[in-house]
Structure formats: structure tokens, C-alpha cells
Motif scaffolding. Sequence first.
Motif: not given
Lengths: 86, 151
Positions: A32, A34-35, A40-45, A68
Motif C-alpha cells: 500500500d 500510503i500505509k 505523502n498523499s500529494a505525491n500520489l498525484v 492506493l
Amino acid sequence: MNKEEIIEALKTIIEPYSEDAAALAQIDENTDFIKDLKINSANLVDIVLDVEEKFNIEIDNDSMAKMLTVKATAEIIAQKSKANAG
Amino acid sequence: MLGNDIVDLDLAKIQSNWRRKNYLDKIFTSKEQSLIASANKPDEMVWRLWSMKESAYKIHNRKTGIRDFAPKRLSCTVYVDDYGEVDINGYIYFTRSNVQASFIHTIAAPVYDNLEKIKVAIYELPDHPVDYKRTNPGCVSHHGQYLALVY
């Protein structure tokens, strides 16, 4: 590209966004972002944009919503690449 | 239920390049993109909107059990005095942002009046309390130098 090749290519994309070397070394389908990788969630983009560029596909919002985990992302890449080829 | 999110602006500067092609379009609605385009400080607006979305998502995720990455479906409206609201599929979450030179911190609540009741603790490295979990914070946010807790 088969599933293994997609996951290998995905690893290269993900690496710069995680500082957790131990977790990166153990990436598998169930990882996963994030987990497990503490991305960082902004880097998922950035991962989504990198995937679009690398695989020459377009990821719609509904597909992005699922991205995710390595498994979900690899499935979306396979599905979109197939649609491109067809 | 409470939500909160902190953005370390110095880290955000190096960690995320929001000017990258298509970046904003993946996460912000057209209304939010015009707010960013017309802002005096676009960096500040990007991270304020982002922290609003994150803080509201943290409540919504716990409430519904839904986990996804759909930032564009979280629609922000910005009001005066740092207040705002985030609409997630018809669920409204109220927010208040604290915009500083080095960080932006947003708190969120499903009821507007609850915003005033939220107690905030922000710690900067190296002063993060190791045993903060024992204080039972309602929501925890970490980014860069900062640890933010709400009660």
C-alpha cells in the motif's frame, strides 16, 4: 508487458517518493503506497502522472481513486494499455 | 468526529511541484483552479485547499469506511477569515485554516459550531512528544517538521 514487467516498471516510478528503504525493498502486489511506503498523499498525484507518461495511457478520476496499492495500479495499467492496443 | 491536516510549506516546496503539467487538474475542481490562478500567493492557496481536502477526508473516511484517492470529488469553498467548507458527495465538512509563513494547518468538523470547540496542539521538531497517543487525540497529522493534534 506482463504483470511482472508492469510491477517492475512501477517500482522504478515509486522509489523516489518513499524514504522507507526497508519497505521499498519488500514491494509486492499487496504493498500500500500510503500505509506501507509512507508516501505523502500529494505525491500520489506524481505517481499517477508518472504512470501516464511511462505507459502512455490516460488515467481517469475513477481509476485514480483506486490507485492506493501496487496491485490496483498494475491492474489499471494493464487494462488501459490493452484498451490502447485494441 | 474531528479532522486535521498540517502542511510543512518548506517541505512541500521540495516534495511537490504543483506546477507540473496536469498536476492541478488531477486534484482540483475548475472552481478551485481559478482560486489558485487568481490568488496573490498561489502556493499558499494550493496547500490551503489541499489541507482542507485532507482534513475533511479524514473524517469522511472514518465515517463511511471508504478509502480512495479522489481529491477532485472533494469540493472546497473558501470563505473569509480562513473558514471554508468541503463537500464530499453531499456531505459537508466545515474547516478553518491557520496560515503561517512556514506551515498551513486546517481543522475540520461535520458541524460548524464544533470548530470553535476544537483544541489544537502543534509541535515542531525536535519537540514532538513521544507519548502523544496516550493523550487520545481526535486526529493526528504529521508532515516534515510538524506534528499536529486535535482534541
